[in-house]
Design a protein around this motif. Structure first.
Motif, short mmCIF file in Angstrom:
data_model
loop_
_atom_site.label_atom_id
_atom_site.label_comp_id
_atom_site.label_asym_id
_atom_site.label_seq_id
_atom_site.Cartn_x
_atom_site.Cartn_y
_atom_site.Cartn_z
N LEU A 54 0.87 -1.10 0.10
CA LEU A 54 0.25 -0.14 0.27
C LEU A 54 0.89 1.00 0.12
N THR A 55 1.16 2.29 -0.88
CA THR A 55 1.39 3.77 -1.38
C THR A 55 0.76 4.25 -1.44
N LEU A 56 0.82 5.37 0.12
CA LEU A 56 -0.30 6.65 -0.08
C LEU A 56 1.14 7.33 -0.82
N ASP A 57 -0.15 8.12 -1.44
CA ASP A 57 0.14 8.41 -3.40
C ASP A 57 0.12 9.90 -3.77
N ARG A 58 0.46 10.93 -2.92
CA ARG A 58 -0.04 12.27 -2.74
C ARG A 58 1.48 12.88 -2.89
N PRO A 59 2.06 12.27 -2.89
CA PRO A 59 3.67 13.17 -3.49
C PRO A 59 3.75 14.70 -3.21
N GLU A 60 2.67 15.90 -3.80
CA GLU A 60 3.36 16.98 -3.47
C GLU A 60 2.12 17.51 -2.65
N VAL A 82 2.86 -4.35 3.20
CA VAL A 82 4.30 -3.20 3.37
C VAL A 82 3.15 -2.10 3.18
N LEU A 83 3.33 -1.64 4.07
CA LEU A 83 3.11 0.17 4.10
C LEU A 83 4.15 1.29 3.85
N THR A 84 3.62 2.13 2.37
CA THR A 84 5.17 3.25 2.37
C THR A 84 4.14 3.98 1.40
N GLY A 85 4.92 5.63 1.15
CA GLY A 85 4.82 6.06 0.89
C GLY A 85 5.51 6.72 -0.10
N ALA A 86 5.22 7.41 -1.43
CA ALA A 86 5.42 7.62 -2.46
C ALA A 86 6.29 9.10 -2.55
N GLY A 139 9.51 9.63 -1.79
CA GLY A 139 10.42 10.82 -1.07
C GLY A 139 9.55 11.01 1.04
N ALA A 140 8.45 10.45 0.76
CA ALA A 140 7.56 11.39 2.22
C ALA A 140 7.36 9.80 2.37
N PHE A 141 6.86 10.05 3.53
CA PHE A 141 5.93 8.40 4.31
C PHE A 141 4.71 9.41 3.88
N CYS A 142 4.48 10.23 5.57
CA CYS A 142 3.19 10.79 5.53
C CYS A 142 3.55 12.03 6.25
N ALA A 143 3.20 13.55 6.15
CA ALA A 143 3.40 14.73 6.34
C ALA A 143 1.53 14.85 7.77
N GLY A 144 0.58 13.79 7.65
CA GLY A 144 -0.70 13.89 8.84
C GLY A 144 -1.46 14.48 8.00
N MET A 145 -2.41 14.55 8.87
CA MET A 145 -3.11 15.71 7.95
C MET A 145 -2.98 17.34 7.46
N ASP A 146 -4.11 16.91 6.24
CA ASP A 146 -4.14 18.31 5.69
C ASP A 146 -5.23 19.32 6.17
N LEU A 147 -4.26 20.44 6.70
CA LEU A 147 -4.14 21.16 7.87
C LEU A 147 -5.28 21.75 7.35
N LYS A 148 -4.98 22.45 5.98
CA LYS A 148 -5.98 23.17 4.85
C LYS A 148 -7.47 22.50 5.44
N ALA A 155 7.53 0.84 5.87
CA ALA A 155 8.79 1.24 5.32
C ALA A 155 8.92 3.32 4.96
N VAL A 156 9.64 3.32 5.57
CA VAL A 156 9.68 4.87 5.98
C VAL A 156 10.81 5.74 5.22
N GLU A 157 10.27 6.96 4.07
CA GLU A 157 11.21 7.88 4.17
C GLU A 157 10.74 9.08 3.97
N GLY A 158 11.89 10.40 4.66
CA GLY A 158 11.78 11.34 4.16
C GLY A 158 10.07 12.10 5.15
N PRO A 159 9.68 13.01 5.65
CA PRO A 159 9.20 12.75 6.84
C PRO A 159 7.65 12.11 7.29
N CYS A 160 7.59 11.67 8.11
CA CYS A 160 6.80 10.39 8.89
C CYS A 160 6.30 10.76 9.82
N VAL A 161 5.13 12.51 9.83
CA VAL A 161 5.42 13.35 11.19
C VAL A 161 3.40 12.86 11.36
#
Length: 266
Positions: free
Chosen positions: A18-24, A54-58, A60-69, A109-115
């Motif tokens: 499973l890949t979290l896929d919102r890299p922008e 396996v859970l990972t992110g697209a 170079g990031a894992f997940c920056a958390g909730m969309d604050l907007k 599998a974590v790369e980059g921000p996981c906050v």
């Protein structure tokens, strides 16, 4: 397979990736991502040919958390998925592994921000691999928010309380090295190698008896808050039936015959 525009699903042998896929947006949580995540967990549970996740992110990031907007009232992508959320108001907590525990092992599998929400999802996974430059932290208090994804309960049970409280109350970032030192992640590998390493761990798990693997995972979690006496009793209740399975007999037979076992979940 399950999947949405912000959550991709693919198979690697017996592993569901499973890949979290919102890299922008550094894979910040969105409605399509949450719906896709929950559907992915359900797919893994329902498909007996899946032995690990396996859970990972697209990007170079894992997940920056909730969309604050979205929290600021500016809307969240994926209006088409709101009916799913209305039909199951608990769906987002299940997606984030707060109110759902997959029966198959889940490897992060974590790369980059996981906050923020990323670190909260991480606490619902079983095995965690991080790239050297990965970054962790629960930043909610810095925004006047509460880490309501389970961290005030789970984190002190997973790492020493003094480290949990420092992370929760300061909202400061943690490097991969420090996260490993306090026990939040299990391995730190060179950048770009987290997914490869996680898939290697998954492959080892996949080679084991699936009924045994699932029973072991279940036992670890269900006995976590028991007394030792009650936990040992529960372990026997969970473990003895495994010895009566055809897979257990196959494992012993394969060992004697010096060949790889062929497990059939029987």
């Amino acid at each position: 397979m399950a999947g949405t525009e912000h959550l991709t699903v693919r198979r690697e042998g017996a592993t569901l990736v499973l890949t979290l896929d919102r890299p922008e947006a550094k894979n910040a949580l969105s409605l399509p991502m949450l719906v896709g995540l929950y559907d992915g967990w359900l797919e893994a549970d329902a498909d007996d040919s899946v032995r690990s996740v396996v859970l990972t992110g697209a990007g170079g990031a894992f997940c920056a958390g909730m969309d604050l907007k979205a929290l600021a009232g500016k809307g969240m992508a994926g209006e088409a998925y709101r009916d799913r959320m209305k039909a199951d108001p608990d769906l987002h907590w299940k997606a984030m592994l707060r109110h759902h525990r997959p029966r198959k092992p889940v490897i992060a599998a974590v790369e980059g921000p996981c906050v923020a929400g990323g670190t909260e999802i991480l606490q619902g996974t079983d095995i965690r691999v991080a790239g050297t430059s990965a970054l962790f932290g629960l930043f909610e208090v810095r925004r006047g928010l509460f880490p309501i994804g389970g961290s005030t309960v789970r984190l002190p049970r997973q790492i020493p309380r003094t480290h949990a409280l420092e992370m929760l109350l300061t909202g400061r970032p943690y490097s991969a090295e420090e996260a490993a030192r306090i026990g939040l992640v299990g391995r730190v590998v060179p950048d770009g190698k987290a997914l490869e390493t996680a898939l290697g761990i998954a492959e080892r798990i996949n080679a084991c008896g699936p009924l045994a693997v699932e029973a072991v995972k279940a036992s670890v979690y269900e006995t976590a808050d028991m007394t030792e006496e009650d936990g040992l009793a529960a372990e026997l209740a969970r473990g003895w039936p495994v010895f009566d399975t055809a897979d257990a007999k196959e494992g012993a037979r394969a060992f004697a015959e010096k060949r790889p076992p062929v497990y059939r979940r029987e």
